[in-house]
Design an enzyme around this catalytic site. Sequence first.
Site, PDB file in Angstrom:
ATOM      1  N   GLU B 226      19.257 -32.011  21.757  1.00 49.67           N
ATOM      2  CA  GLU B 226      19.683 -32.787  22.767  1.00 49.67           C
ATOM      3  C   GLU B 226      20.803 -33.344  22.234  1.00 49.67           C
ATOM      4  OE1 GLU B 226      16.638 -35.951  22.538  1.00 49.67           O
ATOM      5  OE2 GLU B 226      15.006 -34.702  22.115  1.00 49.67           O
ATOM      6  N   LYS B 228      23.477 -36.161  20.850  1.00 50.14           N
ATOM      7  CA  LYS B 228      23.453 -37.335  20.131  1.00 50.14           C
ATOM      8  C   LYS B 228      24.245 -38.477  20.591  1.00 50.14           C
ATOM      9  CE  LYS B 228      23.560 -38.877  15.355  1.00 50.14           C
ATOM     10  NZ  LYS B 228      23.780 -40.398  15.894  1.00 50.14           N
ATOM     11  N   ARG B 233      20.401 -47.198  18.667  1.00 49.34           N
ATOM     12  CA  ARG B 233      18.922 -46.895  18.740  1.00 49.34           C
ATOM     13  C   ARG B 233      18.020 -47.910  19.295  1.00 49.34           C
ATOM     14  NH1 ARG B 233      16.668 -42.653  15.599  1.00 49.34           N
ATOM     15  NH2 ARG B 233      14.736 -42.135  16.658  1.00 49.34           N
ATOM     16  N   ARG B 248      16.894 -50.806  16.329  1.00 55.02           N
ATOM     17  CA  ARG B 248      16.820 -50.466  14.858  1.00 55.02           C
ATOM     18  C   ARG B 248      17.026 -51.332  14.260  1.00 55.02           C
ATOM     19  NH1 ARG B 248      20.014 -45.464  12.328  1.00 55.02           N
ATOM     20  NH2 ARG B 248      19.341 -46.414  10.085  1.00 55.02           N
ATOM     21  N   GLU B 276      18.211 -44.289  23.548  1.00 54.17           N
ATOM     22  CA  GLU B 276      19.472 -45.067  23.070  1.00 54.17           C
ATOM     23  C   GLU B 276      19.880 -46.003  24.170  1.00 54.17           C
ATOM     24  OE1 GLU B 276      20.731 -43.356  20.094  1.00 54.17           O
ATOM     25  OE2 GLU B 276      22.388 -44.515  19.588  1.00 54.17           O
ATOM     26  N   LYS B 398      20.913 -34.099  12.802  1.00 52.43           N
ATOM     27  CA  LYS B 398      22.087 -34.319  13.397  1.00 52.43           C
ATOM     28  C   LYS B 398      23.143 -33.439  13.341  1.00 52.43           C
ATOM     29  CE  LYS B 398      22.756 -38.788  10.729  1.00 52.43           C
ATOM     30  NZ  LYS B 398      22.450 -39.981  10.869  1.00 52.43           N
TER      31      LYS B 398
END
Lengths: 351, 529
Positions: B226, B228, B233, B248, B276, B398
């Site tokens: 996907e 990033k 987040r 987050r 996100e 990531k």
Amino acid sequence: MALITFTKRGIYCKQGDFYVDPWWPVDYAVTTHGHADHVRFGNKHYLCHTLTSPIIKRRISPDLDVQTLGYGESLVRNGVNISFFPAGHIIGSAQVRLEYKGEICVISGDYKIEDDGISTPFEPVRCHSFVSESTFGLPIYKWQKQQAVFDGIKSWINNNIEYQKTSILIAYSLGKAQRLIKNLAGDVPIYVHSSIANLNEVIIEAGVPLPETTRITQEITKDQLQKGIVIVPPAMRDSKWMKSLNHPVTGICSGWMQVRSHRRWQSADAGFALSDHADFTGLMEAIKATEAEKVYVTHGFTSAFSRYLNENGISSDVVTTHFGQEDDEENKADLAETVEKKTEAKTEVVK
Amino acid sequence: MKRFAQLIQQLELSNKTNDKISALVDYFNEADDKDKIWVIALFTGKKPKRPIKSSLLKYWAIDIADIPEWLFTESYSNVGDLSETIALLLPPAEHQSDLHLYEWIENLQNLEGKDDETKKDFILTAWNSLETNERFIFNKLISGNFRIGISSKNLVNALAKQSGLESVQITHSIMGKWDPYVMTFSDLINGEHVNTDNSWPYPFCLAYALDTEPENLGEISNWQAEWKWDGIRGQIVKRNGELFIWSRGEELVTEQFPELHFLVDVLPDGVVIDGEILAVKDKAVLSFSTLQQRLNRKNITKKELESAPIGFFVYDLLEFEGIDFREHPLSERRKILENIIGKLDADNVLLSEVVECDSWEQLATERQKSRELNSEGIMLKKRDSHYHAGRKRGDWWKWKVNPYTVDAVMIYAQKGSGRRANFFTDYTFAVRDGENLVTIAKAYSGLTDKEIKEVNSFVNKNAIEKFGPVRTVKPELVFEIAFEGIAESKRHKAGLALRFPRILRWRKDKNASEINTLQDLQQLLQSTL
Ligand SMILES: [Zn+2]
Ligand SMILES: [Zn+2]
């Protein structure tokens, strides 16, 4: 002709042909005190206070050619009368008074007004021109009475002992360390790093009594240290040894600790605003007491402080010097002592 | 007030989270309930009523300290904080005061509508009865924020420890709407004003940076790739007709993003999704700097709503029909998620697209498009992976694209901390703007110990000015600075700010005339908008 000029090598008295606290090697250096930014290696002759002599001999070299004066004593060099007056900065620190044909100039080196219990207290000296530091020459710097600061340090220490933490105070070997020892001595034993112990020996031998301290050696257990006060120079701050102690917590004693952002920049657990320099009020008082017509500001917040003097009717100029690197230079001196590689430190200063 | 001043001092003195938390716990055990309410309010950004302008405070302080205005300015630039500057400049207090924190706040509130003379009288009397550290706090109550290095997370942890309640429950309670002037401590902590069961979030699953070639991860078919996204987040919780948005760091940010509030009507109950928070227009992601205009804002203007519209790109499904789904494989979670999000038919709440590729090479080529899409690179998630709590190696990676770089010259140096406290390791860098140099970033050293020593001796020899621990140095040393993004910034002289700047390498081969210009950076900024 003025009694002093500011040259590449330092503050120069032409009439007497000598320098005060020069930063390049000269023939004859009058020395205000033993801090590394004021006294350097490589001069042919040194003139300093009686108590400064053993200190610089220990720190620079035992072979220095040193002549000494007590406070209030004087000698004449090429017609210039040189005498010393207490500056209250550290043990042996002196203001240098020069007199020639009725003109008087005082070079104060570093000074503080408050009696710290160990240095001979500052005495104002009347003069025509006065050379002043301005390390803390902003009005935000106003010290509490040292008693209050020491009360704070003591309660921090007691709290640490109670919570099984080891109290480590970070202090330069020369000056701050002895002031802490003198004022913290009591029921809690004090352990000092060898660079401090070495200087203490010199100072005691020179006739200044210091409270009892214990040199940190392999034999001292971590438990003992945890129940005591540990004093080490900044050069030791991040050593493995320090981290190996039982819950070490560090406290820094410095005038900079007055301001929160400075405290945060240091990675210490506590900051205490305890300085060997005059605060803003102290600088102003000292300068007024000299009744000087001209004030030269050498290091610190020079431009702001000088402007303030001028606006308050005291004629003043900023002078660029190599002073004021006390933090860095003292650290070098301590480092040299820590690693016992003195020659290296010396060559660095010379080059 | 004295007890609160003591707390602030303890929080500031310690670098260790545990010490801070235990200082807070002690405080919450000892302090007056009414004071505690205000401490929580202040530490979570709630401000008391402020009937006096800070400029007035400044002039009154100048007056009492009997100094010229320029000297005040000079002092302020050394201290860096108005409240603190004033606290330090005032002459020592002649009296003592035992008033509580909440009493000071109430007294200040009572000044509302009074004339300047009355206000001045009150302030001067207050200053004259408070110690320096109490004055600092008092001034902060009137102007400024309490940024004292305590995150709301630590505050929550301390309250949880002291009360024995769960930390997410407390987060919900204190992040919610409540009025410190009327709320009681026990009602607040127990969440009398909210239903904390409804908001309960899950810990985020985090990924490590890929530290190997992707080929080493095995078959690409086992992996879901996907984009990033470079945003905040977030986790959206919908239960029993209530909607909560967590960021987050366990902060509730529901109020900040009204564009997502429609989800309360369209998301089924018992659903928790991970994704996100981004600035989104026409289904495309806008730059982080656009999003930034919307962060930590309590009041959002109509203009901001238009220029930086918010969206949510959905990554994962954590709860479905009220059941914890984290132990189901990603492929299964994704299928249900596609169904839920597909039904929404919204323009700003979208599935984070899966990048379909048959080979690692093909994916590597796709990854080059990241910047154009305002993405930071690729996320790799194993198709059979669970949704882990926190960071776990192996299942999620990531795979970021290389950072931007700029050549800049060092103009300030400051001593580091910890192991490097005796070295200059914190540097400020500038680029050229015509004849001038303009600051663009501050970075901690990414240099080797040997290089640090070299820079250190340069600083010692070339310091032009000294402000406490900071040195102005001759602009000579050129460094290549890497950064992740660029944003407009009114607070910086350059008008822009770099994200995550760090030193990539020392460019000894370049001199200061060869560095980048502000114009170069402005162009880059324009291209990302
Ligand atoms: Zn000194
Ligand atoms: Zn000095």
